[in-house]
Write a protein that holds these residues in place. Structure first.
Motif, PDB file in Angstrom:
ATOM      1  N   ASP A  74     -51.049 -25.262  94.468  1.00 32.14           N
ATOM      2  CA  ASP A  74     -52.356 -25.125  94.852  1.00 32.14           C
ATOM      3  C   ASP A  74     -52.820 -23.566  94.949  1.00 32.14           C
ATOM      4  O   ASP A  74     -52.191 -22.891  95.959  1.00 32.14           O
ATOM      5  N   TYR A  75     -53.722 -23.082  94.395  1.00 28.47           N
ATOM      6  CA  TYR A  75     -54.229 -21.528  94.572  1.00 28.47           C
ATOM      7  C   TYR A  75     -55.413 -21.541  95.076  1.00 28.47           C
ATOM      8  O   TYR A  75     -56.275 -20.485  94.980  1.00 28.47           O
ATOM      9  N   THR A  76     -56.263 -22.555  95.718  1.00 34.52           N
ATOM     10  CA  THR A  76     -57.595 -22.626  96.259  1.00 34.52           C
ATOM     11  C   THR A  76     -57.688 -22.223  97.590  1.00 34.52           C
ATOM     12  O   THR A  76     -58.823 -22.195  98.030  1.00 34.52           O
ATOM     13  N   ASP A  77     -56.522 -21.889  98.302  1.00 30.37           N
ATOM     14  CA  ASP A  77     -56.553 -21.375  99.559  1.00 30.37           C
ATOM     15  C   ASP A  77     -57.328 -19.998  99.594  1.00 30.37           C
ATOM     16  O   ASP A  77     -57.228 -19.329  98.710  1.00 30.37           O
ATOM     17  N   PRO A  78     -57.991 -19.583 100.950  1.00 28.12           N
ATOM     18  CA  PRO A  78     -58.537 -18.479 100.895  1.00 28.12           C
ATOM     19  C   PRO A  78     -57.702 -17.184 100.728  1.00 28.12           C
ATOM     20  O   PRO A  78     -58.172 -16.154  99.823  1.00 28.12           O
ATOM     21  N   THR A  79     -56.600 -17.187 101.033  1.00 30.13           N
ATOM     22  CA  THR A  79     -55.453 -16.047 100.962  1.00 30.13           C
ATOM     23  C   THR A  79     -55.470 -15.780  99.299  1.00 30.13           C
ATOM     24  O   THR A  79     -55.480 -14.454  98.726  1.00 30.13           O
ATOM     25  N   SER A  80     -54.996 -16.786  98.375  1.00 34.09           N
ATOM     26  CA  SER A  80     -54.914 -16.805  96.962  1.00 34.09           C
ATOM     27  C   SER A  80     -56.042 -16.423  96.405  1.00 34.09           C
ATOM     28  O   SER A  80     -56.045 -15.591  95.577  1.00 34.09           O
ATOM     29  N   GLN A  81     -57.366 -16.991  96.939  1.00 33.61           N
ATOM     30  CA  GLN A  81     -58.576 -16.542  96.171  1.00 33.61           C
ATOM     31  C   GLN A  81     -58.830 -15.095  96.286  1.00 33.61           C
ATOM     32  O   GLN A  81     -59.435 -14.714  95.416  1.00 33.61           O
ATOM     33  N   GLN A  82     -58.751 -14.588  97.491  1.00 32.09           N
ATOM     34  CA  GLN A  82     -58.917 -13.312  97.638  1.00 32.09           C
ATOM     35  C   GLN A  82     -58.021 -12.419  96.683  1.00 32.09           C
ATOM     36  O   GLN A  82     -58.672 -11.316  96.032  1.00 32.09           O
ATOM     37  N   LEU A  83     -56.836 -12.657  96.712  1.00 29.95           N
ATOM     38  CA  LEU A  83     -55.923 -11.868  95.773  1.00 29.95           C
ATOM     39  C   LEU A  83     -56.322 -12.044  94.440  1.00 29.95           C
ATOM     40  O   LEU A  83     -56.483 -11.051  93.383  1.00 29.95           O
ATOM     41  N   LEU A  84     -56.809 -13.342  94.108  1.00 30.48           N
ATOM     42  CA  LEU A  84     -57.055 -13.414  92.493  1.00 30.48           C
ATOM     43  C   LEU A  84     -58.376 -12.617  92.327  1.00 30.48           C
ATOM     44  O   LEU A  84     -58.685 -12.101  91.083  1.00 30.48           O
ATOM     45  N   ARG A  85     -59.379 -12.506  93.206  1.00 31.56           N
ATOM     46  CA  ARG A  85     -60.636 -11.685  92.932  1.00 31.56           C
ATOM     47  C   ARG A  85     -60.216 -10.348  92.828  1.00 31.56           C
ATOM     48  O   ARG A  85     -60.846  -9.500  92.100  1.00 31.56           O
ATOM     49  N   GLU A  86     -59.287  -9.756  93.714  1.00 32.64           N
ATOM     50  CA  GLU A  86     -58.890  -8.328  93.655  1.00 32.64           C
ATOM     51  C   GLU A  86     -58.266  -8.045  92.157  1.00 32.64           C
ATOM     52  O   GLU A  86     -58.333  -7.029  91.881  1.00 32.64           O
ATOM     53  N   MET A  87     -57.445  -8.883  91.825  1.00 28.48           N
ATOM     54  CA  MET A  87     -56.762  -9.010  90.561  1.00 28.48           C
ATOM     55  C   MET A  87     -57.602  -8.781  89.276  1.00 28.48           C
ATOM     56  O   MET A  87     -57.225  -8.308  88.131  1.00 28.48           O
ATOM     57  N   LEU A  88     -58.757  -9.063  89.503  1.00 30.83           N
ATOM     58  CA  LEU A  88     -59.962  -8.896  88.484  1.00 30.83           C
ATOM     59  C   LEU A  88     -60.327  -7.561  87.830  1.00 30.83           C
ATOM     60  O   LEU A  88     -60.379  -7.179  86.967  1.00 30.83           O
ATOM     61  N   SER A  89     -59.689  -6.545  88.968  1.00 31.88           N
ATOM     62  CA  SER A  89     -59.490  -5.067  88.804  1.00 31.88           C
ATOM     63  C   SER A  89     -58.701  -4.524  88.287  1.00 31.88           C
ATOM     64  O   SER A  89     -58.389  -3.085  88.396  1.00 31.88           O
ATOM     65  N   VAL A  90     -57.473  -5.292  87.891  1.00 31.85           N
ATOM     66  CA  VAL A  90     -56.037  -4.719  87.623  1.00 31.85           C
ATOM     67  C   VAL A  90     -56.074  -3.623  86.705  1.00 31.85           C
ATOM     68  O   VAL A  90     -55.214  -2.726  86.857  1.00 31.85           O
ATOM     69  N   ARG A  91     -56.761  -3.677  85.671  1.00 35.36           N
ATOM     70  CA  ARG A  91     -56.796  -2.618  84.521  1.00 35.36           C
ATOM     71  C   ARG A  91     -57.463  -1.223  85.024  1.00 35.36           C
ATOM     72  O   ARG A  91     -57.079  -0.188  84.301  1.00 35.36           O
ATOM     73  N   ARG A  92     -58.217  -1.306  86.083  1.00 36.75           N
ATOM     74  CA  ARG A  92     -58.766  -0.038  86.673  1.00 36.75           C
ATOM     75  C   ARG A  92     -57.759   0.819  87.557  1.00 36.75           C
ATOM     76  O   ARG A  92     -58.345   1.689  87.821  1.00 36.75           O
ATOM     77  N   LEU A  93     -56.567   0.328  87.869  1.00 37.91           N
ATOM     78  CA  LEU A  93     -55.655   0.868  88.780  1.00 37.91           C
ATOM     79  C   LEU A  93     -54.494   1.707  88.173  1.00 37.91           C
ATOM     80  O   LEU A  93     -54.145   1.370  87.129  1.00 37.91           O
ATOM     81  N   ASP A  94     -54.320   2.831  88.812  1.00 35.19           N
ATOM     82  CA  ASP A  94     -53.192   3.592  88.480  1.00 35.19           C
ATOM     83  C   ASP A  94     -51.964   2.988  88.764  1.00 35.19           C
ATOM     84  O   ASP A  94     -51.983   2.061  89.473  1.00 35.19           O
ATOM     85  N   VAL A  95     -50.977   3.747  88.546  1.00 33.44           N
ATOM     86  CA  VAL A  95     -49.460   3.139  88.893  1.00 33.44           C
ATOM     87  C   VAL A  95     -49.394   2.939  90.458  1.00 33.44           C
ATOM     88  O   VAL A  95     -48.864   1.866  90.784  1.00 33.44           O
ATOM     89  N   GLY A  96     -49.862   3.937  90.981  1.00 31.90           N
ATOM     90  CA  GLY A  96     -49.572   3.814  92.584  1.00 31.90           C
ATOM     91  C   GLY A  96     -50.426   2.523  93.142  1.00 31.90           C
ATOM     92  O   GLY A  96     -49.712   1.759  93.870  1.00 31.90           O
ATOM     93  N   ALA A  97     -51.502   2.536  92.864  1.00 34.03           N
ATOM     94  CA  ALA A  97     -52.485   1.408  93.412  1.00 34.03           C
ATOM     95  C   ALA A  97     -51.858   0.023  92.849  1.00 34.03           C
ATOM     96  O   ALA A  97     -51.900  -0.991  93.461  1.00 34.03           O
TER      97      ALA A  97
END
Length: 256
Positions: free
Chosen positions: A86-109
């Motif tokens: 189950d990935y519907t918990d608030p912790t996972s959902q917040q991380l999944l939202r942040e992952m939507l920007s993954v291609r905009r991050l440099d190596v450090g981020a």
């Protein structure tokens, strides 16, 4: 007296705080770094889109976590519904939202995001379940970086057009090859017509010859090739449909 920068570089907690702050900045603004996109064009990372989750699609579905697959060599095995996490918990959902920007991050981020995923999941669910959930999310992050075409919502408009054209071009080639193979095997009088590609049985006339030991492996190979070509055609046809749907959502013209 040591400078603030020197103190920061010597303090792991301060370094982590700086990494977290930079990650938060890049999640919203992107990293200004010129890179080659999936279409081969040079582009500023900050210009790559944040993935859009459209109406009727959840974050779990966007990331393909509703039916997780395990890749063994080149085969994908879908887990049974009872074994889904189950990935519907608030912790996972917040991380999944942040992952939507993954291609905009440099190596450090990107490293900071992976560390955040692991730390938050383990803190929330312990090293067992939290470790499993973190591993799956981290795998999706790597997949999005290495194969962005698996997530059309993460592609730029140019990348989306290029991905659509590639799928539209490659799929029919597998279809033609498949049709040629089946045609050669089923044409009356063909040397292969007795091998019966679509049903693995030894024909009666073959049983009456001393070649019965030689032909079954040949038929099995042809059957395997036929199935592979059919699967490849279906794969690219599905990809084309997914890219087309994403282009329609963005009100883009479909290439002819």
């Amino acid at each position: 007296m040591p400078t603030a920068a020197e103190l920061s570089s010597a303090d792991p907690a301060a370094q982590q705080a700086e990494a977290e702050a930079e990650l938060d900045r890049q999640l919203t603004q992107g990293a200004h770094e010129i890179v080659a996109d999936a279409a081969g064009h040079r582009i500023d990372r900050a210009a790559l889109p944040v993935g859009q989750v459209h109406n009727g699609v959840s974050l779990v579905e966007f990331w393909g976590l509703d039916a997780p697959t395990i890749q063994v060599w080149r085969l994908e095995v879908t887990a049974s519904p009872g074994s889904r996490v189950d990935y519907t918990d608030p912790t996972s959902q917040q991380l999944l939202r942040e992952m939507l920007s993954v291609r905009r991050l440099d190596v450090g981020a990107l490293s900071a995001l992976l560390a955040r995923i692991k730390a938050r999941q383990v803190a929330a669910f312990g090293p067992g379940l939290g470790g499993v959930k973190a591993a799956m999310l981290m795998a999706r992050v790597h997949q999005a970086i290495e194969r962005p075409e698996d997530f059309p919502g993460l592609l730029s408009d140019d990348e989306l057009v290029e991905a659509y054209k590639i799928s539209a071009n490659i799929g029919p080639k597998f279809g033609w090859s498949h049709d040629l193979l089946v045609g050669a095997a089923t044409t009356p009088g063909s040397a292969m017509s007795g091998l019966k590609l679509r049903k693995w049985t030894v024909p009666p006339w073959l049983r009456r010859t001393n070649k019965v030991i030689l032909f079954p492996p040949v038929a099995l190979c042809l059957l395997a090739i036929e199935r592979l070509l059919s699967a490849a055609e279906s794969h690219y046809s599905q990809k084309k449909a997914v890219f087309r749907d994403e282009m329609l959502r963005r009100n883009m013209a479909i290439p002819k």
